[in-house]
Design a protein around this motif. Structure first.
Motif, PDB file in Angstrom:
ATOM      1  N   ASP A 101      -7.605  -2.049 -14.591  1.00 49.60           N
ATOM      2  CA  ASP A 101      -6.203  -1.640 -14.673  1.00 49.60           C
ATOM      3  C   ASP A 101      -5.299  -2.865 -14.633  1.00 49.60           C
ATOM      4  N   THR A 102      -4.067  -2.685 -15.083  1.00 43.07           N
ATOM      5  CA  THR A 102      -3.085  -3.759 -15.042  1.00 43.07           C
ATOM      6  C   THR A 102      -1.736  -3.159 -14.693  1.00 43.07           C
ATOM      7  N   LEU A 103      -0.748  -3.988 -14.484  1.00 43.91           N
ATOM      8  CA  LEU A 103       0.586  -3.512 -14.120  1.00 43.91           C
ATOM      9  C   LEU A 103       1.448  -3.339 -15.365  1.00 43.91           C
ATOM     10  N   VAL A 104       2.393  -2.426 -15.270  1.00 39.75           N
ATOM     11  CA  VAL A 104       3.346  -2.195 -16.347  1.00 39.75           C
ATOM     12  C   VAL A 104       4.321  -3.364 -16.372  1.00 39.75           C
ATOM     13  N   HIS A 105       4.742  -3.770 -17.572  1.00 40.45           N
ATOM     14  CA  HIS A 105       5.696  -4.869 -17.719  1.00 40.45           C
ATOM     15  C   HIS A 105       7.033  -4.470 -17.105  1.00 40.45           C
ATOM     16  N   LYS A 106       7.707  -5.462 -16.531  1.00 40.74           N
ATOM     17  CA  LYS A 106       8.972  -5.219 -15.826  1.00 40.74           C
ATOM     18  C   LYS A 106      10.028  -4.577 -16.732  1.00 40.74           C
ATOM     19  N   ALA A 107      10.021  -4.938 -18.021  1.00 36.52           N
ATOM     20  CA  ALA A 107      10.998  -4.400 -18.965  1.00 36.52           C
ATOM     21  C   ALA A 107      10.820  -2.896 -19.172  1.00 36.52           C
TER      22      ALA A 107
END
Length: 65
Positions: free
Chosen positions: A47-53
């Protein structure tokens, strides 16, 4: 007024971490896996994190904002 419903598609795809960030799965891991290298498929597993934008839009879909 009735309660606002969450978007079912977002509910299935994103999870909130303990610190309030959004977790997501990688794309390109569902089919046509024979031509992709083992290294590439291994990297797509995690898994990874969603981009801040994109965070605000997704939090709105999940009714967290």
């Amino acid at each position: 007024m009735p309660k606002m419903k969450t978007k079912s598609s977002a509910k299935k795809r994103f999870k909130l971490t303990g610190t309030g960030k959004l977790k997501r799965k990688h794309a390109f891991k569902s089919h046509i896996l024979t031509k992709k290298s083992k290294k590439r498929k291994l990297a797509l597993r995690h898994d990874t994190l969603v981009h801040k934008a994109d965070e605000n839009n997704i939090k709105t879909m999940l009714r967290l904002k």
